[in-house]
Design an enzyme around this catalytic site. Sequence first.
Site, mmCIF file in Angstrom:
data_model
loop_
_atom_site.group_PDB
_atom_site.id
_atom_site.type_symbol
_atom_site.label_atom_id
_atom_site.label_comp_id
_atom_site.label_asym_id
_atom_site.label_seq_id
_atom_site.Cartn_x
_atom_site.Cartn_y
_atom_site.Cartn_z
ATOM 1 N N ASN A 8 -6.444 -2.231 3.483
ATOM 2 C CA ASN A 8 -6.360 -3.397 2.567
ATOM 3 C C ASN A 8 -5.254 -3.268 1.402
ATOM 4 O O ASN A 8 -5.499 -2.538 0.460
ATOM 5 C CB ASN A 8 -7.893 -3.452 2.051
ATOM 6 C CG ASN A 8 -7.730 -4.557 0.932
ATOM 7 O OD1 ASN A 8 -6.913 -5.492 0.806
ATOM 8 N ND2 ASN A 8 -8.882 -4.729 0.487
ATOM 9 N N TRP A 9 -4.150 -4.020 1.525
ATOM 10 C CA TRP A 9 -3.053 -3.795 0.899
ATOM 11 C C TRP A 9 -3.087 -4.522 -0.541
ATOM 12 O O TRP A 9 -2.323 -4.406 -1.558
ATOM 13 C CB TRP A 9 -1.503 -4.281 1.403
ATOM 14 C CG TRP A 9 -1.146 -3.420 2.499
ATOM 15 C CD1 TRP A 9 -1.697 -2.360 2.965
ATOM 16 C CD2 TRP A 9 -0.134 -3.660 3.321
ATOM 17 N NE1 TRP A 9 -0.934 -1.747 4.285
ATOM 18 C CE2 TRP A 9 0.048 -2.672 4.178
ATOM 19 C CE3 TRP A 9 0.960 -4.769 3.042
ATOM 20 C CZ2 TRP A 9 1.258 -2.646 5.096
ATOM 21 C CZ3 TRP A 9 2.006 -4.918 4.129
ATOM 22 C CH2 TRP A 9 2.029 -3.902 5.164
ATOM 23 N N LYS A 10 -4.160 -5.333 -0.551
ATOM 24 C CA LYS A 10 -4.545 -6.176 -1.815
ATOM 25 C C LYS A 10 -3.197 -7.106 -2.073
ATOM 26 O O LYS A 10 -2.507 -7.300 -1.182
ATOM 27 C CB LYS A 10 -5.066 -5.306 -3.000
ATOM 28 C CG LYS A 10 -6.465 -4.604 -2.275
ATOM 29 C CD LYS A 10 -6.973 -3.521 -3.339
ATOM 30 C CE LYS A 10 -7.935 -2.792 -2.788
ATOM 31 N NZ LYS A 10 -8.772 -2.233 -3.690
ATOM 32 N N HIS A 86 -14.702 -9.125 -0.499
ATOM 33 C CA HIS A 86 -14.460 -7.917 -1.146
ATOM 34 C C HIS A 86 -14.714 -8.090 -2.606
ATOM 35 O O HIS A 86 -14.790 -9.308 -3.358
ATOM 36 C CB HIS A 86 -12.878 -7.859 -1.177
ATOM 37 C CG HIS A 86 -12.574 -6.512 -1.704
ATOM 38 N ND1 HIS A 86 -12.242 -6.112 -2.755
ATOM 39 C CD2 HIS A 86 -12.064 -5.478 -0.901
ATOM 40 C CE1 HIS A 86 -12.052 -4.961 -2.666
ATOM 41 N NE2 HIS A 86 -11.668 -4.549 -1.540
ATOM 42 N N GLU A 161 -18.816 -0.909 0.759
ATOM 43 C CA GLU A 161 -17.900 -0.406 -0.543
ATOM 44 C C GLU A 161 -18.496 -0.543 -1.753
ATOM 45 O O GLU A 161 -18.638 -1.504 -2.447
ATOM 46 C CB GLU A 161 -16.854 -1.354 -0.551
ATOM 47 C CG GLU A 161 -15.991 -1.773 0.778
ATOM 48 C CD GLU A 161 -14.397 -1.741 0.359
ATOM 49 O OE1 GLU A 161 -13.561 -1.161 0.505
ATOM 50 O OE2 GLU A 161 -14.239 -2.848 -0.421
ATOM 51 N N SER A 206 -12.076 4.509 -2.166
ATOM 52 C CA SER A 206 -11.469 5.768 -2.597
ATOM 53 C C SER A 206 -11.221 6.822 -1.337
ATOM 54 O O SER A 206 -11.292 7.963 -1.360
ATOM 55 C CB SER A 206 -11.948 6.786 -3.519
ATOM 56 O OG SER A 206 -11.870 6.003 -4.862
ATOM 57 N N GLY A 227 -7.768 1.272 0.708
ATOM 58 C CA GLY A 227 -7.190 0.279 -0.428
ATOM 59 C C GLY A 227 -5.652 1.238 -0.635
ATOM 60 O O GLY A 227 -4.803 1.397 -0.068
ATOM 61 N N GLY A 228 -5.840 1.788 -1.854
ATOM 62 C CA GLY A 228 -4.853 2.519 -2.586
ATOM 63 C C GLY A 228 -4.216 3.592 -1.553
ATOM 64 O O GLY A 228 -2.897 3.580 -1.387
HETATM 65 P P1 PGA Z 1 -9.668 1.998 -2.464
HETATM 66 O O1 PGA Z 1 -9.820 0.199 -1.962
HETATM 67 O O2 PGA Z 1 -9.365 2.711 -1.139
HETATM 68 O O3 PGA Z 1 -8.179 1.746 -3.158
HETATM 69 O O4 PGA Z 1 -11.034 2.599 -3.120
HETATM 70 C C1 PGA Z 1 -11.011 0.014 -0.999
HETATM 71 C C2 PGA Z 1 -11.048 -1.421 -1.149
HETATM 72 O O5 PGA Z 1 -11.076 -2.015 -2.161
HETATM 73 O O6 PGA Z 1 -11.028 -1.960 0.059
#
Ligand code: PGA
Length: 246
Positions: A8-10, A86, A161, A206, A227-228
């Site tokens: 998920n690149w946001k 999300h 999540e 995370s 995500g990150g």
């Molecule tokens: P994160 O994000 O891996 O940076 O915690 C996960 C997400 O928000 O889907």
Amino acid sequence: MSKLIVANWKSNPDTLAEAVKLAKASDAKNAVIAPPYPYLEKVRGVLKYASLGAQNVFWEKSGPYTGEVSLNQLKGLKVKYVIIGHSERRRLGETDELISKKVKAGLAANLKVVLCVGEDASTRRKGITASKRFIAAQLKKDLAKTNNLKLITNNLLIAYEPVWAISTSKGGRADTPKDATQMISFIKKLMTNNYKLKTKVLYGGSVTPKNAKAFLSQPEIDGALVGGASLNPRSFKKIIQIRNSL
Ligand code: PGA
């Protein structure tokens, strides 16, 4: 089939050139890359193995909905997966009512829906039982408009999540594999009790190369929403390698 890893690149990266570079470096089997809308087409063009995902969708097919992106438009771009609900969208005002419409429409359009659920920090502070109660209520509301069991069976995935565990949230630190497994088992049991079916549940919050093995080696956890760490191709590839080695 190996466990699914969803990137998920946001709202990243800033440019199309960077997005294409990142997609090329992240391409892998049984993975989903979910870039921002403007990059979908070009990203798809460079993916040989991974599926294309979107981070949101609107439930109507077309019409006077300024700024919204429809299911038909996503399908036209060969999007296979869509993330719905999300916590970052919920925080911006997306309600369970809206989410339930998106879930229903996404499933009916034969997209694979990754429905995100998770309790916030204040709920978690009250304990696991309070968190389970929260998740049960959230799932019930988000699936309220969906009663086609066949579509749920074929097209629904859930991502657990916990909001407080997402890297960009205040203090965001991954859940423990033990607690995440407990919550995920609970979600699976809910799906079996309510719909008599088995649903795949991913963990998100995370996930990094450091903890991926601990999460992905849990039999109950069917994959990860990342995500990150998906913005760094080396980290993402490492998570894929870890998944492949299990
Ligand atoms: P994160 O994000 O891996 O940076 O915690 C996960 C997400 O928000 O889907």
